[in-house]
Design a protein around this motif. Structure first.
Motif, PDB file in Angstrom:
ATOM      1  N   CYS A 262     -15.517 -78.816 -16.397  1.00 24.18           N
ATOM      2  CA  CYS A 262     -16.047 -77.695 -17.190  1.00 24.18           C
ATOM      3  C   CYS A 262     -15.395 -76.339 -16.942  1.00 24.18           C
ATOM      4  O   CYS A 262     -15.495 -75.453 -17.785  1.00 24.18           O
ATOM      5  N   PHE A 263     -14.779 -76.155 -15.777  1.00 22.02           N
ATOM      6  CA  PHE A 263     -14.285 -74.811 -15.456  1.00 22.02           C
ATOM      7  C   PHE A 263     -12.782 -74.743 -15.376  1.00 22.02           C
ATOM      8  O   PHE A 263     -12.006 -75.450 -15.363  1.00 22.02           O
TER       9      PHE A 263
ATOM     10  N   THR B 260     -20.701 -64.170 -19.809  1.00 20.66           N
ATOM     11  CA  THR B 260     -19.945 -64.186 -21.055  1.00 20.66           C
ATOM     12  C   THR B 260     -20.273 -65.467 -21.826  1.00 20.66           C
ATOM     13  O   THR B 260     -20.854 -66.414 -21.269  1.00 20.66           O
ATOM     14  N   ARG B 261     -19.868 -65.490 -23.058  1.00 23.70           N
ATOM     15  CA  ARG B 261     -20.081 -66.681 -23.886  1.00 23.70           C
ATOM     16  C   ARG B 261     -19.324 -67.877 -23.300  1.00 23.70           C
ATOM     17  O   ARG B 261     -19.838 -68.989 -23.288  1.00 23.70           O
ATOM     18  N   GLN B 262     -18.114 -67.642 -22.818  1.00 28.10           N
ATOM     19  CA  GLN B 262     -17.330 -68.725 -22.222  1.00 28.10           C
ATOM     20  C   GLN B 262     -18.049 -69.298 -20.996  1.00 28.10           C
ATOM     21  O   GLN B 262     -18.122 -70.510 -20.828  1.00 28.10           O
ATOM     22  N   VAL B 263     -18.587 -68.434 -20.159  1.00 27.88           N
ATOM     23  CA  VAL B 263     -19.303 -68.893 -18.965  1.00 27.88           C
ATOM     24  C   VAL B 263     -20.577 -69.642 -19.371  1.00 27.88           C
ATOM     25  O   VAL B 263     -20.927 -70.644 -18.748  1.00 27.88           O
TER      26      VAL B 263
ATOM     27  N   ASN C 157     -21.147 -66.482 -12.099  1.00 27.45           N
ATOM     28  CA  ASN C 157     -19.801 -66.585 -12.668  1.00 27.45           C
ATOM     29  C   ASN C 157     -19.483 -65.578 -13.765  1.00 27.45           C
ATOM     30  O   ASN C 157     -18.371 -65.564 -14.274  1.00 27.45           O
TER      31      ASN C 157
ATOM     32  N   CYS D 251     -22.077 -76.984 -19.838  1.00 25.96           N
ATOM     33  CA  CYS D 251     -21.307 -78.206 -19.606  1.00 25.96           C
ATOM     34  C   CYS D 251     -21.564 -78.731 -18.198  1.00 25.96           C
ATOM     35  O   CYS D 251     -21.772 -79.927 -17.991  1.00 25.96           O
TER      36      CYS D 251
ATOM     37  N   ASP E 199     -20.942 -71.506 -21.991  1.00 26.22           N
ATOM     38  CA  ASP E 199     -20.484 -72.850 -22.362  1.00 26.22           C
ATOM     39  C   ASP E 199     -20.112 -73.672 -21.132  1.00 26.22           C
ATOM     40  O   ASP E 199     -20.458 -74.855 -21.036  1.00 26.22           O
ATOM     41  N   GLN E 200     -19.433 -73.044 -20.171  1.00 25.65           N
ATOM     42  CA  GLN E 200     -19.026 -73.756 -18.961  1.00 25.65           C
ATOM     43  C   GLN E 200     -20.235 -74.167 -18.117  1.00 25.65           C
ATOM     44  O   GLN E 200     -20.291 -75.287 -17.605  1.00 25.65           O
TER      45      GLN E 200
END
Length: 127
Positions: free
Chosen positions: A126-127, A59-62, A56, A68, A64-65
């Protein structure tokens, strides 16, 4: 002759692995308590997150996702059931009659369905 012995040994190993996985499938009785649903080892969580990030984006966002996502899956699916479903997915890659019989068994299908439902819920949350 040597190649035949090696192939026979490989098939025997595959049969033993399939038999063990099938035993786990048949013995699973479902979750009994909430705390048993969150028994994933750290290494298993890390493996999931790394593979999820690879698929996916890194990145930092990914991160976290994906973190989760495994938390949601762990809250729904006991670790033993997760391992069983992952084993079925792994065996599904093999192209043999024995592997086909294994992956089309009702317990194998049920384990995969449980994992897919947990993954779908994780996707929604989460996404």
């Amino acid at each position: 002759m040597r190649a035949a012995n090696h192939r026979d040994h490989g098939m025997a190993s595959l049969r033993a692995a399939l038999a063990a996985a099938f035993g786990v499938l048949c013995a699973w009785g479902g979750p009994t308590r909430g705390d048993e649903l969150n028994d994933y080892p750290t290494a298993a969580r890390a493996d999931y997150v790394l593979a999820c990030m690879k698929a996916n984006g890194e990145t930092r966002q990914v991160l976290d996702q994906c973190s989760c996502s495994i938390d949601v899956i762990a809250s729904i699916l006991p670790y033993d059931r997760y391992v069983t479903a992952e084993t079925v997915l792994s065996v599904s890659q093999a192209q043999s009659t024995l592997a086909t019989q294994f992956r089309t068994s009702e317990p194998a299908k049920a384990a995969l369905n449980d994992l897919r439902r947990a993954q779908a819920e994780a996707e929604v949350r989460c996404f």
